[in-house]
Each structure stands twice: as structure tokens, then as C-alpha cells.
Design a protein around this motif. Structure first.
Motif, mmCIF file in Angstrom:
data_model
loop_
_atom_site.group_PDB
_atom_site.id
_atom_site.type_symbol
_atom_site.label_atom_id
_atom_site.label_comp_id
_atom_site.label_asym_id
_atom_site.label_seq_id
_atom_site.Cartn_x
_atom_site.Cartn_y
_atom_site.Cartn_z
ATOM 1 N N UNK A 90 38.061 36.294 43.282
ATOM 2 C CA UNK A 90 39.183 37.236 43.290
ATOM 3 C C UNK A 90 40.463 36.564 42.794
ATOM 4 N N UNK A 91 41.296 37.346 42.111
ATOM 5 C CA UNK A 91 42.620 36.862 41.699
ATOM 6 C C UNK A 91 43.579 37.067 42.861
ATOM 7 N N UNK A 92 44.202 35.997 43.304
ATOM 8 C CA UNK A 92 45.000 36.039 44.523
ATOM 9 C C UNK A 92 46.294 35.255 44.336
ATOM 10 N N UNK A 151 47.197 36.913 49.133
ATOM 11 C CA UNK A 151 47.194 38.328 48.772
ATOM 12 C C UNK A 151 46.409 38.578 47.491
ATOM 13 N N UNK A 152 45.637 39.653 47.499
ATOM 14 C CA UNK A 152 44.996 40.080 46.267
ATOM 15 C C UNK A 152 46.068 40.596 45.304
ATOM 16 N N UNK A 153 45.924 40.243 44.032
ATOM 17 C CA UNK A 153 46.871 40.684 43.014
ATOM 18 C C UNK A 153 46.340 41.952 42.352
ATOM 19 N N UNK A 154 47.116 43.032 42.349
ATOM 20 C CA UNK A 154 46.646 44.272 41.710
ATOM 21 C C UNK A 154 46.303 44.059 40.239
ATOM 22 N N UNK A 161 53.263 37.609 35.487
ATOM 23 C CA UNK A 161 54.235 38.595 35.958
ATOM 24 C C UNK A 161 54.260 38.641 37.484
ATOM 25 N N UNK A 162 53.095 38.512 38.095
ATOM 26 C CA UNK A 162 52.985 38.630 39.548
ATOM 27 C C UNK A 162 53.517 37.406 40.282
ATOM 28 N N UNK A 163 53.341 36.219 39.711
ATOM 29 C CA UNK A 163 53.676 34.992 40.427
ATOM 30 C C UNK A 163 55.110 34.987 40.973
ATOM 31 N N UNK A 164 56.139 35.251 40.172
ATOM 32 C CA UNK A 164 57.509 35.208 40.705
ATOM 33 C C UNK A 164 57.811 36.294 41.731
ATOM 34 N N UNK A 316 53.788 44.626 46.026
ATOM 35 C CA UNK A 316 52.860 44.474 44.909
ATOM 36 C C UNK A 316 52.279 45.811 44.485
ATOM 37 N N UNK A 317 51.913 46.635 45.452
ATOM 38 C CA UNK A 317 51.360 47.954 45.129
ATOM 39 C C UNK A 317 52.399 48.828 44.426
ATOM 40 N N UNK A 318 53.651 48.803 44.927
ATOM 41 C CA UNK A 318 54.709 49.613 44.312
ATOM 42 C C UNK A 318 55.014 49.130 42.908
#
Length: 373
Positions: A90-92, A151-154, A161-164, A316-318
Motif C-alpha cells: 500500500x502507498x502510505x 495513513x493510506x494515501x488516496x 503532492x501528498x507528502x507536504x 486527505x480525503x477532502x
């Protein structure tokens, strides 16, 4: 059973590390527990906190230290008691906090506010776990820590993009969400930098009525408006800015931490019952101010620190749903020393992200192999 990979990364050996003198070397992570997860790191954002810790700016750091707490990668080892339904492959990601007491009788942990636990907290680096072992961060090949803070990354959020978002993003999002930022609210964001640009992106995603960016000059005005700001105030370019915009905002999120910032003028911008939230963490003291404006308008001054696991998942979801995209510049992990110097010089527009190209290539090869099966 020991893993077939080594924990190694960019280590700060003393205060000179902040001058671009980190050293790549091996280190010993915390002992693996069945509630832990190992992450093969592909991306790690560079945060201002990294510089503070490398130079022992806030307090004496636990050298040798491997900084980085905006980590995204692939789960490569998952304990039998790990939380969150995470599986190998999984990407986390993990942010600035890696542990709290998690006791049922802890008011904060049992109430979904683990980031304010008063019994025990472990930062993702330069901190200690309950067993006394040190925490090490994401300028590295691998990370190990408790699954409660992983946390799982959407799918809609690319890793860079998600890391920061896992530190800077949640630091801006959390106080906005808790204070009810949304339709009907007027929000100001002080500082258009790594934290501030997330303040603008988050407030826009929450659909506030008015979104004002404040910066010393107008050099970042075009960027702020493109991010979603509806107005821009250049405080060094208009002597009467505080009077012109008085009583216009419900919430101010302050991402700057200068002892010279015009705090009293910022407070003038708030409407009756408004709240000023400081999220930038200074090494120096904030400027003094007169208490009377607080009394006259029922104002509140508050602080906010990162966010809880539940808030991070909500963010993350938003952000995935709204298409929020970090304004980031990617840098190879091998160039981490240069990147922290560029960060300190204010060259990020608006977040540097270290890319572990070796691991990214491996992940891409694995994905290609799976797609063929």
C-alpha cells in the motif's frame, strides 16, 4: 526476523548540519513491534521544522538526527497488530507525529486529539519512543513507526503532492476546520510560503466566503490569487492597510513567526468574536501587544499544532475530492544538502520535496510487472 534492507539516511551530526553538512550513513531504528509499519520512502517534503531541528533552534536536538516528517512511500513490513487496514504494497504516509500514549483514560487520545496528548508524544524525528529508542525521519531510505500514525494515501493524490500535506497541509487545515471555516466565514492567511500556501488552498477547499492573503510585498500576489485568494494585502506597501481592512475577517491563520510582525495590526482586521491562530513556530518571541483590543471585540488568540490522525484522514480525503495540488518543486534525495540551503534562503515555491529516485524506479517497475499479470 530482520528485514533485508538497511536504514540509512542523511544525518545531522551537529548544528553545522543546517549549513548543508548532513552526512549519509546507516542508523538503528526503533525495535520492530507488531503494531509497527516499515515504509520504503519514495518522497519526503522539506519543512521549516527540519531547519530548526538541524541547528537546535528550538532546543537541543538529539544528534545524530535524520529529519523529515512529510513522508510518503510503500509499506514493506506490516505488523500483525497494525491498525488502519494497511497491507504490504500500500502507498502510505506519515506526518510530524509518530506516537502518543493512546491510553483509554487519556482525555486527548481517547477524544481524537492525539496531537495534544499530555502524557507522551513522539515526534517523527529527534524524539524518543516510550521504550527509549530514538525516532528518525524521512531524509532516508526507510522509516519505521507505529501504525496508528500511518495513513493510506488516496489514489487521486500523487506521492509528491501528498507528502507536504502531512505536516504543512494539516497544520493549516486543522485550525480552519476546528474554527468552522466554510460558507459564511471570512478568512485571512498571513504569509504566502510553505504553510501559507496550504492555508489558502485549504480555505478555498472549505469554500469560505472571503479569503485574504497577507504578505509584506506584492511579489506573491499573482500566485496567491491563482491559489484561490479573493484579495491580497501587501503590508509593506500600504501604510493604512490595517485601517482600510479593519473588522473584515472572522479567522486569521498566521504562518509567519517574526518578532517584528505587526501583530497589533493583524488583530485590527478581526471582526467581533474573531480568532487569531498562530501556527508558525518561532525561535524568537512574538511581539508584545495591547490587551485592550481583545477585550473590546471579544477576540481570541490561539495556537495550533499539526493535527490528529482523524483530521489528517479527513484532509486527505477532502483534498483528493477537491483536486488540491501542492505547489511543489521536486529535488533528488542525493541533493538534500543543497535543498535545505535553498529552503533556508526562501527559494521554495512553495514546498521542496525530496524524491528517492532509486525507490521510485523500483515502485514503477513493480507496478508495471503487476499490470502485466
Amino acid at each position: 526476523m530482520s528485514p533485508n534492507y538497511k536504514f540509512q539516511g542523511w544525518m545531522g551530526l551537529d548544528k553545522d548540519a543546517a549549513k548543508g553538512k548532513m552526512v549519509w550513513q546507516e542508523y538503528t531504528p526503533k525495535p520492530f513491534e507488531e503494531t509497527d509499519i516499515d515504509i520504503q520512502i519514495t518522497h519526503c517534503g522539506i519543512c521549516g521544522s527540519d531547519l530548526h531541528v538541524l541547528r537546535s533552534g528550538w532546543s537541543a536536538s538529539l544528534y545524530p538526527v535524520c529529519v523529515g516528517h512529510e513522508i510518503v512511500g510503500v509499506a514493506v513490513r506490516v505488523g500483525s497488530k497494525a491498525e488502519g487496514g494497511i497491507r504490504v504494497g500500500d502507498r502510505v504516509g506519515v506526518g510530524a507525529q509518530s506516537s502518543s500514549c493512546l491510553k483509554p483514560d487519556c482525555e486527548q487520545c481517547s477524544g481524537g486529539a492525539e496531537n495534544y496528548c499530555q502524557n507522551h508524544q513522539t515526534g517523527t524525528y529527534s524524539s524518543k519512543y516510550p521504550d527509549g529508542s530514538k525516532s528518525y525521519g524521512g531524509y532516508a531510505d526507510y522509516w519505521r513507526g507505529p501504525s496508528h500514525f500511518v495513513f493510506k494515501i488516496p489514489d487521486a493524490l500523487p506521492s509528491d503532492v501528498a507528502a507536504p500535506m502531512l505536516c504543512a497541509g494539516i497544520t493549516a487545515f486543522s485550525p480552519l476546520k476546528r474554527l468552522g471555516a466554510g460558507p459564511g466565514k471570512r478568512v485571512g492567511i498571513v504569509g504566502v510560503g510553505g504553510l501559507g500556501h496550504f492555508g489558502i488552498l485549504a480555505a478555498k477547499a472549505l469554500e469560505v466566503d472571503k479569503l485574504v492573503a497577507l504578505s509584506r510585498t506584492s511579489s506573491k500576489k499573482a500566485d496567491a490569487l491563482e491559489m484561490g485568494a479573493t484579495d491580497f494585502i501587501a503590508t509593506d506597501e500600504d501604510e493604512d492597510w490595517a485601517a482600510k481592512h479593519a473588522n473584515s475577517l472572522d479567522i486569521i491563520i498566521c504562518t509567519v513567526d517574526s518578532p517584528k510582525m505587526p501583530l497589533a495590526k493583524y488583530l485590527r482586521l478581526l471582526r467581533v468574536g474573531g480568532t487569531f491562530v498562530q501556527v508558525g513556530a518561532p525561535e524568537d518571541r512574538l511581539p508584545p501587544f495591547n490587551i485592550l483590543p481583545l477585550l473590546a471585540k471579544d477576540l481570541k488568540i490561539a495556537g495550533s499544532s499539526v493535527g490528529s490522525p482523524a483530521e489528517i484522514r479527513e484532509m486527505l480525503d477532502l483534498f483528493a475530492k477537491k483536486g488540491v495540488h501542492t505547489w511543489n518543486n521536486n529535488v533528488p534525495l542525493k541533493d538534500a544538502n543543497k535543498a535545505i540551503l535553498d529552503m533556508d534562503a526562501g527559494k521554495a515555491r512553495y514546498r521542496f520535496v525530496l524524491v528517492n529516485e532509486k525507490h521510485v524506479s523500483q515502485v514503477e517497475r513493480n507496478e508495471a510487472r503487476e499490470n502485466k499479470l
